[in-house]
Design a protein around this motif. Structure first.
Motif, PDB file in Angstrom:
ATOM      1  N   THR A 185       0.841  -1.203   0.000  1.00  0.00           N
ATOM      2  CA  THR A 185       0.000   0.000   0.000  1.00  0.00           C
ATOM      3  C   THR A 185       0.877   1.254   0.000  1.00  0.00           C
ATOM      4  OG1 THR A 185      -1.642  -1.256   1.227  1.00  0.00           O
ATOM      5  CG2 THR A 185      -1.949   1.120   1.148  1.00  0.00           C
ATOM      6  N   ASP A 240     -13.770   1.009   0.045  1.00  0.00           N
ATOM      7  CA  ASP A 240     -13.259  -0.226   0.654  1.00  0.00           C
ATOM      8  C   ASP A 240     -12.551  -0.981  -0.467  1.00  0.00           C
ATOM      9  OD1 ASP A 240     -12.798  -2.688   1.778  1.00  0.00           O
ATOM     10  OD2 ASP A 240     -14.877  -3.092   2.315  1.00  0.00           O
ATOM     11  N   THR A 241     -11.227  -0.824  -0.506  1.00  0.00           N
ATOM     12  CA  THR A 241     -10.449  -1.310  -1.648  1.00  0.00           C
ATOM     13  C   THR A 241      -9.915  -2.706  -1.391  1.00  0.00           C
ATOM     14  OG1 THR A 241      -8.421  -0.351  -0.750  1.00  0.00           O
ATOM     15  CG2 THR A 241      -9.733   1.050  -2.195  1.00  0.00           C
ATOM     16  N   PHE A 242     -10.358  -3.658  -2.172  1.00  0.00           N
ATOM     17  CA  PHE A 242      -9.792  -5.005  -2.067  1.00  0.00           C
ATOM     18  C   PHE A 242      -8.664  -5.150  -3.084  1.00  0.00           C
ATOM     19  CE2 PHE A 242      -9.100  -9.089  -3.957  1.00  0.00           C
ATOM     20  CZ  PHE A 242      -8.762  -9.830  -2.850  1.00  0.00           C
ATOM     21  N   TRP A 243      -7.510  -5.547  -2.618  1.00  0.00           N
ATOM     22  CA  TRP A 243      -6.393  -5.877  -3.511  1.00  0.00           C
ATOM     23  C   TRP A 243      -5.332  -6.599  -2.722  1.00  0.00           C
ATOM     24  CZ3 TRP A 243      -1.670  -2.619  -3.760  1.00  0.00           C
ATOM     25  CH2 TRP A 243      -1.669  -1.589  -2.816  1.00  0.00           C
ATOM     26  N   GLN A 244      -4.178  -6.861  -3.347  1.00  0.00           N
ATOM     27  CA  GLN A 244      -3.139  -7.674  -2.720  1.00  0.00           C
ATOM     28  C   GLN A 244      -1.761  -7.197  -3.179  1.00  0.00           C
ATOM     29  OE1 GLN A 244      -4.633 -11.289  -4.792  1.00  0.00           O
ATOM     30  NE2 GLN A 244      -4.904 -12.082  -2.722  1.00  0.00           N
ATOM     31  N   THR A 245      -0.748  -7.630  -2.461  1.00  0.00           N
ATOM     32  CA  THR A 245       0.624  -7.350  -2.887  1.00  0.00           C
ATOM     33  C   THR A 245       0.790  -7.745  -4.358  1.00  0.00           C
ATOM     34  OG1 THR A 245       1.362  -7.869  -0.649  1.00  0.00           O
ATOM     35  CG2 THR A 245       3.047  -7.850  -2.369  1.00  0.00           C
ATOM     36  N   VAL A 302      -8.332  -0.401   3.597  1.00  0.00           N
ATOM     37  CA  VAL A 302      -7.560  -1.428   2.894  1.00  0.00           C
ATOM     38  C   VAL A 302      -6.951  -2.443   3.846  1.00  0.00           C
ATOM     39  CG1 VAL A 302      -5.448  -0.011   2.943  1.00  0.00           C
ATOM     40  CG2 VAL A 302      -5.637  -1.855   1.264  1.00  0.00           C
ATOM     41  N   GLY A 303      -6.763  -3.643   3.341  1.00  0.00           N
ATOM     42  CA  GLY A 303      -5.941  -4.631   4.031  1.00  0.00           C
ATOM     43  C   GLY A 303      -6.691  -5.781   4.632  1.00  0.00           C
ATOM     44  N   GLU A 304      -7.936  -5.574   4.974  1.00  0.00           N
ATOM     45  CA  GLU A 304      -8.723  -6.621   5.615  1.00  0.00           C
ATOM     46  C   GLU A 304     -10.185  -6.204   5.508  1.00  0.00           C
ATOM     47  OE1 GLU A 304      -8.236  -6.427   9.921  1.00  0.00           O
ATOM     48  OE2 GLU A 304      -7.214  -4.520   9.653  1.00  0.00           O
ATOM     49  N   PRO A 305     -11.074  -7.139   5.755  1.00  0.00           N
ATOM     50  CA  PRO A 305     -12.489  -6.763   5.705  1.00  0.00           C
ATOM     51  C   PRO A 305     -12.781  -5.709   6.773  1.00  0.00           C
ATOM     52  CG  PRO A 305     -12.215  -9.161   5.810  1.00  0.00           C
ATOM     53  CD  PRO A 305     -10.877  -8.565   6.064  1.00  0.00           C
ATOM     54  N   ASP A 351      -8.552 -15.797  -1.747  1.00  0.00           N
ATOM     55  CA  ASP A 351      -9.624 -15.372  -0.848  1.00  0.00           C
ATOM     56  C   ASP A 351     -10.932 -16.033  -1.245  1.00  0.00           C
ATOM     57  OD1 ASP A 351      -8.776 -13.168   1.077  1.00  0.00           O
ATOM     58  OD2 ASP A 351      -7.851 -12.529  -0.796  1.00  0.00           O
ATOM     59  N   ARG A 407      -9.183 -15.486   3.766  1.00  0.00           N
ATOM     60  CA  ARG A 407      -8.279 -16.371   3.038  1.00  0.00           C
ATOM     61  C   ARG A 407      -8.795 -17.809   3.034  1.00  0.00           C
ATOM     62  NH1 ARG A 407      -4.259 -13.834   0.113  1.00  0.00           N
ATOM     63  NH2 ARG A 407      -3.384 -15.921   0.071  1.00  0.00           N
ATOM     64  N   ASN A 430      -4.386 -12.884   8.600  1.00  0.00           N
ATOM     65  CA  ASN A 430      -4.349 -11.446   8.393  1.00  0.00           C
ATOM     66  C   ASN A 430      -4.431 -10.789   9.769  1.00  0.00           C
ATOM     67  OD1 ASN A 430      -4.867  -8.757   7.719  1.00  0.00           O
ATOM     68  ND2 ASN A 430      -5.850  -9.364   5.808  1.00  0.00           N
ATOM     69  N   ILE A 471     -15.724  -9.978   0.610  1.00  0.00           N
ATOM     70  CA  ILE A 471     -14.577 -10.871   0.798  1.00  0.00           C
ATOM     71  C   ILE A 471     -14.765 -11.591   2.124  1.00  0.00           C
ATOM     72  CG2 ILE A 471     -12.046 -10.967   1.030  1.00  0.00           C
ATOM     73  CD1 ILE A 471     -13.011  -9.875  -1.693  1.00  0.00           C
ATOM     74  N   ARG A 514      -0.088  -9.703   6.396  1.00  0.00           N
ATOM     75  CA  ARG A 514      -0.185 -11.095   6.004  1.00  0.00           C
ATOM     76  C   ARG A 514       0.888 -11.936   6.663  1.00  0.00           C
ATOM     77  NH1 ARG A 514      -0.809 -11.460  -0.392  1.00  0.00           N
ATOM     78  NH2 ARG A 514       0.200 -13.483  -0.337  1.00  0.00           N
TER      79      ARG A 514
END
Ligand code: PRX
Length: 660
Positions: A316, A420-425, A395-398, A511, A527, A533, A524, A538
């Motif tokens: 992030t 509420d942004t869902f994404w990943q590394t 960001v980062g978790e629900p 996920d 995992r 998380n 979401i 992570r």
């Protein structure tokens, strides 16, 4: 499929009228038009955006190369430089005197850095790297606190085509050593100390210790930024202070024009097996998505003051501090300290002082600030003028609906939409997210895919499931900012993200998710693998287990997560010692010892909150640890599961209670 959503949420918050009119993506019709454009001509859509939003030294003629899938290539014959796109481009456009960074130190001291200054600092440090022999393609590990220098170091690597790998300041010497070793890094950029919560915490000793562990022979130079000027060991011939390194270096540096696919950075993250993996990102595709998401998800405009509270040690911080906002010519806040110092009103005071307009943080921070405001009303957001805010992000978790509502009402004053942004590394930027002028919001849902992202939900055979049914979150088509490979381990990349079970062409996020039966909104559900998380960070359960069993006292360990009000998930470890099972004070002592051990092996964020000792672990007759059972024990649930296959049912009682 066992995954079913439990969330029943009927509240809907429509986008504010002015954003529907004036946001970068103005209204649902505009969103749908972008999605339709991508559906109709996928490559044409991304090619158009890459031409409009990036400055190319050499234009690309090929958009997507799928020949060697899943090793996709984007814009492969184009050349560009990421630092040029973040800095020179803005200076050339007349923004040289615009403030790029508002840096607020732990002690409250504020430093403003303009685009012109940031460019000069970046060039100077780029020249310092070159003077020490660092060149295109070399890997450079960055172990720095939140600082102007941290951003400069990353930008300087990008400028000369060196590949940075930032290691979060909370990771241990062992973790630094493993990353340096895996990446074959030639240099480390660190600081003498970092300042957090009124304390100076040494950083450089961890680097010395990492190198002392062996396996870091590739390191030729250690650059040391003197943050506090505290006493610091310097190894002659190897170590050089930041000040000495830049002394006499020119403040201009011709960018290295790299191919779009040239790796911009590696970022290590936890998977379900083995050591952390080096997620490799590209230059062109990554930057494109960093720019698009900053513009469309946050609607970043010329007069905004953007604040992402992440650390540059996480993805992030890469996308929404070092690259996205700068490539958009924005002004952003960079914060060295912690949200609770000098008190838990720090975030709100900083929003007030700097008139932040866009604020992006993690649910775990929100939950802890809710708690702090409940205990001490003096630090509640209502004591501060937060009227400058117009858009919020998570960001980062629900984000649980209660925290969402508190954030919306108390921080956003009931007028700022929450992204509420869902994404990943691995995804490089937002994948599923509302857009501020588009999406009616439902607390707890990350809503709809970013335009051009083909997200869906499938069952274990790779078949799409109906809305309303849970399953695995996947992405059907490659996208420009996706992970390119795992550094040094292409097989693991393929197996982890493009498993054959699903047909080999679907990106598996890892996920579980469900789409609302009526509007298709995504929620979401966490995992589906052995990744935890904790406070949005992570952690692989295997990694923590390996750390535990490397302690001479430990015979066996199993780690699971359990829900935690504050950190989302908490780490719970079940441990079998080589000696007798400890009790009372002795157990407390060993718990502390093992927590510290894990802290040293991985970093304080990986310390198990709860450790339980048994004479054995619950196993099936074939010797498999029954993790489902451990998860129930960790939660304190009554055991209703069938334990008839359990070889040693008596140990369940031992494992019910936390030790210490
Ligand atoms: O489980 C999802 C969760 O965080 C994971 C990615 O972690 P990491 O690579 O460390 O990146 C975090 C910052 C992008 C995901 O697989 N996650 C991330 N964002 C959300 C989320 N879960 C629910 N809602 C989100 N908005």
């Amino acid at each position: 499929m066992a995954i079913e959503s439990v969330l029943q949420e009927n509240r809907v918050f429509d986008p504010p009228a002015d954003l529907v009119k004036n946001a970068a993506v103005p209204g649902m019709e505009a969103y749908k038009a972008l999605c339709a454009e991508a559906d109709k001509d996928y490559e044409g859509y991304w090619a158009r955006l890459a031409k409009e939003h990036l400055v190319w030294k050499q234009p690309f003629t090929k958009t997507l190369n799928e020949a060697n899938y899943p090793f996709y290539k984007w814009f492969e014959d184009g050349k560009l430089n990421v630092s040029y796109n973040c800095l020179d481009k803005n200076v050339d456009a007349g923004l040289g005197d615009k403030v790029a960074l508002i840096f607020e130190a732990d002690d409250g001291k504020v430093t403003r850095v303009t685009y012109k200054e940031l460019l000069a600092k970046t060039c100077q440090f780029a020249n310092a790297l070159k003077a020490r022999g660092v060149k295109k393609g070399d890997r450079v590990v960055i172990y720095l606190p939140m600082s102007v220098e941290g951003i400069v170091a990353m930008q300087a690597c990008a400028r000369i085509g060196a590949i940075h790998s930032v290691v979060f300041g909370g990771f241990s010497a062992q973790s630094i050593r493993d990353r340096v070793n895996d990446a074959g890094a030639v240099a480390i950029i660190t600081a003498d100390e970092q300042c957090r919560g009124g304390k100076a915490i040494p950083l450089k000793p961890a680097v010395d210790e990492a190198i002392g562990l062996g396996g870091c022979e590739s390191i030729k130079t250690v650059f040391v930024y003197q943050r506090t000027g505290g006493a610091c060991n310097m190894v002659a011939g190897r170590d050089i202070t930041w000040a000495d390194a830049v002394a006499g270096q020119a403040t201009t540096c011709e960018p290295e024009w790299v191919e779009a696919e040239h790796p911009l950075f590696l970022l290590y993250t936890s998977g379900s097996t083995g050591k952390p993996k080096g997620v490799q990102h590209s230059s062109g595709g990554y930057l494109l998505h960093a720019i698009l998401t900053t513009k469309w998800t946050f609607d970043l405009k010329a007069n905004d003051v953007f604040w992402c509270t992440a650390d540059i040690g996480w993805v992030t911080g890469h996308t929404y501090i070092t690259y996205g906002p700068l490539a958009c010519g924005g002004t952003e806040i960079v914060f060295e300290g912690v949200p609770t110092y000098p008190d838990a009103g720090r975030f709100w005071k900083m929003i007030q002082d700097h008139k932040a307009t866009i604020f992006y943080t993690a649910p775990t921070a929100i939950r802890s600030l809710i708690k702090a405001a409940d205990t001490n009303p003096a630090v509640a957001p209502k004591n501060y003028d937060l009227s400058s805010l117009r858009i919020l992000g998570s960001v980062g978790e629900p984000i649980n609906p209660e925290a969402w509502m508190w954030y919306y009402n108390n921080v956003g004053g009931g007028k700022c939409p929450i992204m509420d942004t869902f994404w990943q590394t691995e995804t490089g930027g937002h994948m599923i997210t509302p857009l501020p002028g588009v999406t009616p919001l439902v607390p707890g849902s990350c809503t709809l895919p970013f335009p051009g992202i083909q997200a869906t939900i499938v069952d274990e055979t790779g078949t799409e499931v109906d809305w309303g049914k849970g399953g695995f979150l996947v992405v059907k088509k490659p996208w420009p900012s996706m992970i390119r490979t795992i550094w040094g381990d292409p097989d693991r990349f393929k197996k982890s993200y493009y498993p054959e079970d699903l047909g080999g062409k679907l990106y598996l996020a890892g996920d579980g998710a469900v789409r609302d039966a009526k509007n298709g909104y995504f929620t979401i559900m966490g995992r589906i693998d052995d990744v935890l998380n904790v406070s949005g960070h992570r952690m692989g359960t295997m990694e923590i287990e390996s750390a535990l069993v490397s302690n001479p006292k430990v015979a066996e360990a199993a780690v699971v997560g359990r829900p935690d009000d504050l950190t989302g998930e908490a780490i719970c470890a079940f441990v079998v010692l080589k000696g007798a099972r400890p009790n009372g004070d002795e157990a407390k002592k060993v718990v502390k010892e093992l927590q510290d051990w894990v802290g040293k092996e991985i970093g304080p964020i990986a310390k198990p909150k709860d450790i339980r000792f048994g004479e054995n672990l619950p196993k099936t007759r074939s010797g498999k640890i029954m993790r489902r059972l451990l998860r129930s024990l960790a939660k304190g649930e009554e055991i209703t599961q069938d334990v008839s296959t359990l070889e040693n049912p008596a140990i369940l009682d031992q494992l019910k209670q936390a030790a210490g």
